[in-house]
Scaffold this motif. Structure first.
Motif, short mmCIF file in Angstrom:
data_model
loop_
_atom_site.label_atom_id
_atom_site.label_comp_id
_atom_site.label_asym_id
_atom_site.label_seq_id
_atom_site.Cartn_x
_atom_site.Cartn_y
_atom_site.Cartn_z
N ALA A 23 13.72 -0.87 -17.63
CA ALA A 23 13.35 -0.31 -16.28
C ALA A 23 11.84 0.56 -16.68
N LEU A 27 8.92 -1.08 -14.33
CA LEU A 27 8.58 -0.31 -13.23
C LEU A 27 7.01 0.49 -13.64
N HIS A 30 5.51 -2.44 -11.63
CA HIS A 30 5.56 -1.91 -10.31
C HIS A 30 4.66 -1.12 -9.90
N HIS A 31 4.35 -0.25 -10.90
CA HIS A 31 3.28 0.57 -10.19
C HIS A 31 2.14 0.04 -10.14
N VAL A 72 16.07 -6.10 -9.89
CA VAL A 72 15.28 -5.08 -10.10
C VAL A 72 13.89 -5.91 -10.01
N MET A 76 10.80 -5.99 -7.08
CA MET A 76 9.32 -5.59 -7.43
C MET A 76 8.28 -6.39 -6.72
N PHE A 135 10.34 6.82 -15.14
CA PHE A 135 10.08 5.75 -14.51
C PHE A 135 9.16 5.58 -13.42
N PHE A 136 8.80 6.71 -12.95
CA PHE A 136 7.48 6.57 -11.88
C PHE A 136 6.54 7.55 -12.07
N ASP A 162 5.47 5.95 -5.44
CA ASP A 162 5.93 4.78 -6.19
C ASP A 162 7.41 4.57 -6.02
N SER A 163 8.09 5.76 -5.96
CA SER A 163 9.56 6.02 -6.20
C SER A 163 10.22 5.30 -4.65
N TYR A 166 9.68 1.81 -4.15
CA TYR A 166 10.53 0.84 -4.74
C TYR A 166 11.90 0.89 -4.17
N SER A 287 12.00 10.42 -10.28
CA SER A 287 12.41 9.58 -8.92
C SER A 287 12.57 10.75 -7.60
#
Length: 359
Positions: A23, A27, A30-31, A72, A76, A135-136, A162-163, A166, A287
Motif C-alpha cells: 500500500a 498509493l 495513486h497520488h 487495490v 487505482m 498512505f496519503f 487523495d484519500s 481512492y 486517511s
C-alpha cells in the motif's frame, strides 16, 4: 525502442508481498496518477508496474491471495484495465494503442525480456518512491485547486483529498457507485489470536479482560462490538467489514491497512507492545481517521538492553532488539486497561459530538 508520452514506472520489491508495504508504494502511484499536473505531466499516458516474482503471483493468481493486491491496483487505474505482459509486449501494446485519448495504457510486467540487442527507453518517466508511515499526502504538500475536506470541529483530523478519491474509486469498482456508505454505530476488534507462535499475540486472559471492558463501554453508548479476524476473507469481504464502521481497535499489524477504507472521521485505536511504536497507522495512514494509541506500560526487556542505553537506541541499532520488542506477547496490566478505557471513552465522545457521527 521508445515508449512515448509520460510514463509512471513503479517497481515493487519483495517486501510488497505484505499488504501494508504494498500500500505504501501503490498509493504513491495513486497520488501521481491523480495529480499529474503537480508533477509536470500533461496526463499519464502509461503505467508500468514491475513486481518481483513473489508479488507477481498475486496478480497472476489473485484468487489465491484474497484479491487484495489486484483489486487495490484495479481501483487505482480504473476505468483503464490493466494487462499482464512482458516488457516487450507492453512496448508493442503502447506503440499500437490509439493516440489522442484520455485513456492510459496500464501494464503489470511479468518479464523484463526484450528482443536481443534492443533496449526499451522512456521518453519521459516518473519513478515514484514509497510513503513512509502513511498512505496519503496532505493537501498542503502539493499544488491542488480543489476544495479541502475539513470538519468544523477543532479536534478532528484533516482528510486528504487523495484519500477521498481512492475511497470513491474502490467503491466504484466494488459496488458500481463512488458514493461512500453512511457510518454505523459499530466497532470491530481485530483478533490476532492467543497462539504463542503468533507475533504480537495477546494472552488469552488479557484478551478476555480487554474485551469485557470494550463491550461494556461500547454497548453503554448503544454501539455494537464485533470481534473478528480478516484471515479467510477476500478483499471485498474485508472492505464490506470496515466500509461503514465507526471504530477499529487493533494491536499494531498489517491488517490495520484496511482502516483507510473506513469512513472519514471514524476512529482507530491502536495498541503497541512494550517499548515499541510505529507511525504507519496514525490517522489511519493519514486517511482522516481520529487516532488514539496505547503502548503497554510493562513487558520483558531485551537481554542485552543495557549495552545500548535505552530502548530507542537498541531498536534502531539491533534487528534482534527490534524483533524482540515488536513481536513480544501482550500481557495487559490494570494501568493498560485503564488507559485503553480512557481512549475509548474519548473516542465515543468524539463520535457523539461530530456532525458526521451515526444517528
Amino acid at each position: 525502442l521508445w515508449v512515448e508520452g509520460d510514463t509512471i514506472l513503479q517497481k515493487l520489491d519483495l517486501s510488497c508481498g505484505n499488504i501494508a508495504h504494498y500500500a505504501g508504494r501503490i498509493l504513491f502511484l495513486h497520488h501521481l496518477f491523480g495529480n499529474p499536473s503537480a508533477y509536470h505531466m500533461n496526463k499519464v499516458d502509461n503505467v508500468f508496474l514491475i513486481p518481483g516474482d513473489d508479488v507477481m503471483k498475486r496478480f497472476a493468481a489473485p484468487e489465491r491471495y484474497a484479491r487484495w493486491h489486484s483489486t487495490v491496483f484495479e481501483a487505482m487505474v480504473s476505468p483503464n484495465p490493466y494487462h499482464i505482459a512482458s516488457l516487450n509486449g507492453a512496448y508493442e501494446g503502447v506503440r499500437d494503442a490509439p493516440k489522442g485519448t484520455n485513456a492510459s495504457n496500464v501494464y503489470v510486467i511479468d518479464s523484463l525480456a526484450v528482443p536481443t540487442g534492443k533496449t526499451v527507453c522512456f521518453r519521459r518517466a516518473v519513478i515514484p518512491g514509497f510513503f513512509k508511515g502513511r498512505f496519503f499526502v496532505d493537501d498542503y504538500e502539493y499544488p491542488i485547486a480543489a476544495q479541502r475536506y475539513e470538519s468544523v470541529l477543532p479536534d478532528a483530523p484533516l482528510v486528504p483529498l487523495d484519500s477521498l478519491r481512492y475511497r470513491s474509486r474502490i467503491h466504484s469498482v466494488l459496488y458500481g457507485s463512488p458514493t461512500l456508505f453512511p457510518m454505523k454505530k459499530k466497532f470491530i476488534y481485530i483478533d490476532r489470536g492467543s497462539n504463542s507462535g503468533s507475533r504480537r499475540a495477546m494472552s488469552e486472559d488479557s484478551k478476555q479482560v480487554l474485551l469485557a471492558m470494550l463491550r461494556h463501554e461500547i454497548e453503554a453508548e448503544n454501539f455494537e462490538l464485533e470481534v473478528l479476524q480478516f484471515d479467510g476473507m477476500d478483499f471485498k469481504e474485508q472492505h464490506k467489514t470496515v466500509r461503514s464502521i465507526a471504530g477499529m481497535i487493533s494491536v499494531h499489524g498489517a491488517n490495520e491497512v484496511n482502516s483507510f477504507f473506513m469512513t472519514p472521521f471514524s476512529v482507530l485505536i491502536e495498541l503497541f507492545p512494550y517499548k515499541f511504536d510505529h507511525p504507519m497507522y496514525v490517522n489511519g495512514g493519514n486517511s482522516g481517521l481520529k487516532y488514539y494509541r496505547h503502548e503497554l506500560v510493562s513487558g520483558t526487556e531485551f537481554p542485552d538492553f543495557g549495552g545500548f542505553g535505552d530502548a530507542e537506541t537498541c531498536i534502531f541499532k539491533s534487528h534482534e532488539c527490534k524483533v524482540h520488542y515488536r513481536d513480544s506477547k501482550l500481557i495487559l496490566t490494570e494501568p493498560d486497561v485503564s488507559a485503553i478505557r480512557t481512549h475509548l471513552q474519548n473516542a465515543l465522545r468524539f463520535l457523539s459530538n461530530h456532525p458526521s457521527s451515526p444517528p
